[in-house]
Design a protein around this motif. Structure first.
Motif, PDB file in Angstrom:
ATOM      1  N   GLN A  15       1.103 -19.053  -4.457  1.00  0.00           N
ATOM      2  CA  GLN A  15       2.294 -18.736  -3.667  1.00  0.00           C
ATOM      3  C   GLN A  15       3.509 -19.090  -4.517  1.00  0.00           C
ATOM      4  O   GLN A  15       3.565 -20.174  -5.090  1.00  0.00           O
ATOM      5  CB  GLN A  15       2.332 -19.574  -2.378  1.00  0.00           C
ATOM      6  N   GLN A  73       5.125 -15.088  10.315  1.00  0.00           N
ATOM      7  CA  GLN A  73       4.091 -14.578   9.396  1.00  0.00           C
ATOM      8  C   GLN A  73       3.599 -13.206   9.857  1.00  0.00           C
ATOM      9  O   GLN A  73       3.045 -12.447   9.073  1.00  0.00           O
ATOM     10  CB  GLN A  73       2.890 -15.536   9.363  1.00  0.00           C
ATOM     11  N   CYS A 112       4.979  -5.619   7.735  1.00  0.00           N
ATOM     12  CA  CYS A 112       4.738  -5.528   6.283  1.00  0.00           C
ATOM     13  C   CYS A 112       4.571  -4.046   5.952  1.00  0.00           C
ATOM     14  O   CYS A 112       3.696  -3.387   6.511  1.00  0.00           O
ATOM     15  CB  CYS A 112       3.465  -6.258   5.898  1.00  0.00           C
ATOM     16  N   THR A 157       9.546 -10.873   1.172  1.00  0.00           N
ATOM     17  CA  THR A 157       8.258 -11.378   0.670  1.00  0.00           C
ATOM     18  C   THR A 157       7.443 -10.221   0.116  1.00  0.00           C
ATOM     19  O   THR A 157       7.266  -9.199   0.784  1.00  0.00           O
ATOM     20  CB  THR A 157       7.471 -12.073   1.807  1.00  0.00           C
ATOM     21  N   HIS A 190       3.818  -9.267  -0.835  1.00  0.00           N
ATOM     22  CA  HIS A 190       2.429  -9.724  -0.625  1.00  0.00           C
ATOM     23  C   HIS A 190       1.536  -8.994  -1.617  1.00  0.00           C
ATOM     24  O   HIS A 190       1.642  -7.767  -1.759  1.00  0.00           O
ATOM     25  CB  HIS A 190       1.940  -9.352   0.776  1.00  0.00           C
ATOM     26  N   LYS A 204      -2.374  -8.410  -2.068  1.00  0.00           N
ATOM     27  CA  LYS A 204      -3.656  -8.667  -1.389  1.00  0.00           C
ATOM     28  C   LYS A 204      -4.796  -8.054  -2.183  1.00  0.00           C
ATOM     29  O   LYS A 204      -4.750  -6.878  -2.562  1.00  0.00           O
ATOM     30  CB  LYS A 204      -3.652  -8.006  -0.006  1.00  0.00           C
ATOM     31  N   HIS A 236      -4.815 -13.606  -1.176  1.00  0.00           N
ATOM     32  CA  HIS A 236      -3.590 -13.027  -0.627  1.00  0.00           C
ATOM     33  C   HIS A 236      -2.460 -13.946  -1.067  1.00  0.00           C
ATOM     34  O   HIS A 236      -2.300 -15.033  -0.538  1.00  0.00           O
ATOM     35  CB  HIS A 236      -3.683 -12.959   0.902  1.00  0.00           C
ATOM     36  N   SER A 237      -1.734 -13.531  -2.083  1.00  0.00           N
ATOM     37  CA  SER A 237      -0.640 -14.393  -2.562  1.00  0.00           C
ATOM     38  C   SER A 237       0.696 -13.747  -2.203  1.00  0.00           C
ATOM     39  O   SER A 237       0.781 -12.543  -1.967  1.00  0.00           O
ATOM     40  CB  SER A 237      -0.759 -14.597  -4.064  1.00  0.00           C
ATOM     41  N   ARG A 238       1.707 -14.588  -2.168  1.00  0.00           N
ATOM     42  CA  ARG A 238       3.025 -14.095  -1.750  1.00  0.00           C
ATOM     43  C   ARG A 238       4.090 -14.573  -2.705  1.00  0.00           C
ATOM     44  O   ARG A 238       4.014 -15.695  -3.209  1.00  0.00           O
ATOM     45  CB  ARG A 238       3.380 -14.630  -0.354  1.00  0.00           C
ATOM     46  N   ASN A 298       8.089 -15.126  -2.379  1.00  0.00           N
ATOM     47  CA  ASN A 298       9.264 -15.087  -1.498  1.00  0.00           C
ATOM     48  C   ASN A 298      10.519 -15.047  -2.349  1.00  0.00           C
ATOM     49  O   ASN A 298      10.708 -15.896  -3.230  1.00  0.00           O
ATOM     50  CB  ASN A 298       9.329 -16.346  -0.634  1.00  0.00           C
TER      51      ASN A 298
END
Ligand SMILES: Nc1ncnc2c1ncn2[C@@H]1O[C@H](COP(=O)(O)OP(=O)(O)OP(=O)(O)O)[C@@H](O)[C@H]1O
Length: 666
Positions: A80, A167, A171, A210, A212, A214, A219-221, A223
């Protein structure tokens, strides 16, 4: 390789260009000394050190390459990442972060967001070509305005969301820069801006875009946070709603400051819930993320106090110590260890079975009763039973100490002829499952000195199945001196844990003291302790799982009584015969002697234990422990149980129950 060494927290400062409308050009208050090597700057004779110090002349691309590109690599490794711009209003936060749709500005002015996305696409395409692993990229865009979060890409962008559910905001998939263009146009179109004295297009909300990434495995983000500018309410000249906006902006900034300070100070409680901004960013402000702060400062003398406060915030953020790599490693090893323990501990359970296909996973059968709650309960209990929790470790150590005391006391009964048995163990694996029952109630001579207890057990019931045998071993009461020795070293760890489990727990019980005991994993801790103490006095307790507490207590009481009666029967002199002659009676403690011994040990504990240790005695709560300690400090040690009984802490039948649980002779 360079990426692997990337520091988890990086602070950069960027000087904004002069704002023409502020009048005549004056020298900047920010200087970049020649020795700074791009890492320090001076403001009013104070030198500040950061990871990067960018002058106003730096280009967007240079800033991006130095600051954000390494984060893109980390994002694709599954971490993250957060890039957060903060500083005074009008100092170029939105400009640096790239909040303007790319098609509306010149390419050299493109900020972090479009550049990062372009690099993400490049890397994702390369990866997909190599291993055909499907990776999807999405984006979400929320703003926090007047302490309320809004989903700017949703169908109702002006309806606030619940902060804890941010959350679940909208998206949208990203396939190209054109998609980002659309998203930014939609988001910035919905975002609140207002002209102020300081900035003609001032953001009145904190914005979080954000990205994302996947894939099947993670699943990384990333920001990208564009905070609204800190502002003195007086300088912006706002009144009414605009003034309230300014107050809320400052509230969010203050709370982020507090969170960073708490994290840097190593506090265990971090005030994430102080504002909506920190609540939403909570997942990004943890030890598992990569954090990059971009402090934007003004060159103008009139902004000096804001500039200094921004730089001070950067300096305190430098103290943050995050270690996402270590956390990831710990998580991995914990996951592997937990699965291993669960597989071992629950392989007999009907509820959870190891997955035959994948050795690292467990299958919980679908049923209306199968939820994750029992699983976590079982896991916690397993960890506690294995002595992996600090409390369990401490308790085990105390029990070992207590039992060592008992060993010293009981060892005076050891005769010369039995000394040769001490410390001997057959190499047979079977021996490892033996539980030499605690006290000798019925004398048995082993056929030879090397005969094992299993041998003795087999002598008693040779044709039973192994399961029944174990229970018989537990209930049989052979009396070799070795039995007494083993009995004195029973600990909750050795009661249930296998060798490998003990290794994991980190607690090493005394050598060769592995004993099998009646399985009682479902009992409460107090009951388990009481059982272990009782088993020293009355022999092993029969298997009592899955019963109601009252039934278990009744069973234990009955068992204790039967053992005492049996023992007393043994005490009746028998006619001398060949068999009697053949049997050499070893010294065995009579129940009364054991009771006296137990009472003595117990009084020792009452006289020497501190309040915390007293609390851990079954049947003694915090208040009683405190009263006991107080009484002891005022009137001296307890000489007998009557003195304990006379204390005003035993209402109703508490004293009787207490004595019963702790096997004390009333
Ligand atoms: N390094 C820079 N180079 C060129 N123009 C810049 C630079 N930094 C800021 N600007 C310009 O200054 C103006 C204000 O910048 P921006 O809106 O990014 O400030 P801000 O810090 O986001 O302000 P606020 O907090 O009020 O939203 C914009 O017109 C922007 O184009």
């Amino acid at each position: 390789m360079e990426g692997a060494k990337l520091s988890a927290v990086r602070i950069a400062v960027r000087e904004a260009p002069y704002r023409q409308f502020l009048g005549r050009r004056e020298p900047s208050v920010v200087q970049f000394p020649p020795w700074s090597d791009g890492k320090s700057l001076m403001v009013e004779q104070n030198e500040f050190y950061f990871d990067h110090a960018f002058p106003a002349t730096i280009s967007q691309d240079e800033m991006y390459q130095a600051l954000i590109l390494p984060l893109v690599d980390k994002l694709l490794e599954g971490f993250q990442c957060t890039a957060l711009a903060y500083g005074q209003t009008g100092t170029g936060k939105s400009y640096s972060m790239g909040m303007t749709p790319p098609d509306k500005i010149l390419p050299e002015h493109l900020g972090i967001l479009p550049r990062a996305l372009s690099d993400i696409f490049e890397r994702v395409t390369a990866r997909q070509e190599n291993n055909k692993d499907a990776i999807q990229v999405y984006a979400s865009f929320i703003e926090i305005y007047n302490e309320k979060p809004f989903d700017l890409l949703g169908s109702t962008p002006h309806m606030p969301m619940v902060a804890a559910r941010c959350q679940r905001c909208t998206c949208l998939p990203l396939h190209s820069q054109a998609d980002l263009n659309q998203i930014l146009e939609l988001g910035t179109g919905n975002r609140r801006v207002r002209p102020t004295n300081m900035n003609s297009n001032s953001s009145r909300s904190h914005a979080i875009v954000t990205i994302h990434v996947k894939s099947k495995t993670h699943h990384s983000r990333m920001n990208i946070v564009d905070l609204a500018g800190s502002e003195g309410v007086r300088r912006t000249g706002h009144e009414g709603v605009a003034r309230q906006e300014g107050v809320n902006i400052n509230l969010g900034l203050l709370s982020i400051n507090k969170v960073v300070m708490s994290m840097a100070a190593g506090h265990t409680v971090i005030p994430y819930r102080d504002s909506v901004l920190t609540t939403v960013l909570q997942a990004s402000l943890t030890a598992q993320s990569y954090l990059t702060f971009l402090a934007c400062i003004s060159p103008h003398r009139c902004d000096l106090s804001e500039t200094l406060s921004t730089l001070r915030f950067g300096t305190s953020a430098k103290k943050l110590r995050l270690n996402p790599m270590q956390v990831a490693r710990q998580k991995q090893s914990l996951a592997a260890r937990t699965t291993h323990i669960l597989r071992q501990a629950l392989c007999t359970s009907t509820a959870i079975k190891p997955n035959a296909a994948n050795h690292n996973s467990l299958v919980v059968p679908n049923s209306k009763y199968s939820t994750t709650k029992p699983l976590s309960g079982v896991l916690h209990r397993t960890r506690s039973e294995l002595g992996m929790t600090p409390k369990a470790k401490k308790r085990a150590r105390e029990l070992l100490e207590l039992e060592e005391t008992t060993l010293e006391l009981s060892s005076i009964h050891i005769t010369d002829n039995s000394l040769s048995l001490l410390g001997f163990h057959s190499g047979s694996d079977k021996d490892r499952h033996l539980m030499p029952p605690p006290t000798g109630l019925e004398t048995r001579q082993a056929s030879s000195q090397n005969s094992t207890l299993m041998g003795i057990a087999e002598e008693a019931e040779p044709k039973e199945s192994s399961k029944v045998q174990q229970s018989i071993v537990a209930n049989t009461v052979p009396t070799t001196v070795r039995c007494q020795l083993f009995n004195t070293t029973i600990s909750p760890i050795s009661l249930r844990a296998s060798n490998s489990q003990r290794e994991l727990s980190g607690i090493q019980p005394m050598e060769e003291t592995i004993v099998a005991s009646p399985q009682q994993p479902c009992l409460r801790r107090s009951m388990r302790l009481a059982n272990s103490m009782r088993s020293q006095n009355y022999g092993a307790i029969p298997k009592v799982t899955n019963l109601r507490r009252s039934t278990r207590l009744a069973g234990i009481r009955e068992h204790a009584t039967s053992v005492v009666v049996k023992n007393e029967t043994d005490a009746i002199p028998r006619p001398r015969g060949a068999v009697q002659k053949k049997r050499t009676r070893k010294v065995k403690p009579a129940p009364k002697a054991w009771m006296a011994n137990n009472t003595r040990c117990f009084l020792d504990l009452l006289n020497n234990g501190n309040v915390k240790q007293l609390q851990e005695i079954p049947g003694i709560g915090p208040k009683s422990a405190f009263s006991l300690a107080l009484h002891r400090s005022r009137l001296g040690c307890f000489e007998n149980l009557f003195q304990v009984k006379s204390l005003p802490i035993w209402s109703g039948n508490k004293w009787e129950r207490f004595c019963q649980i702790n096997c004390l002779d009333t």
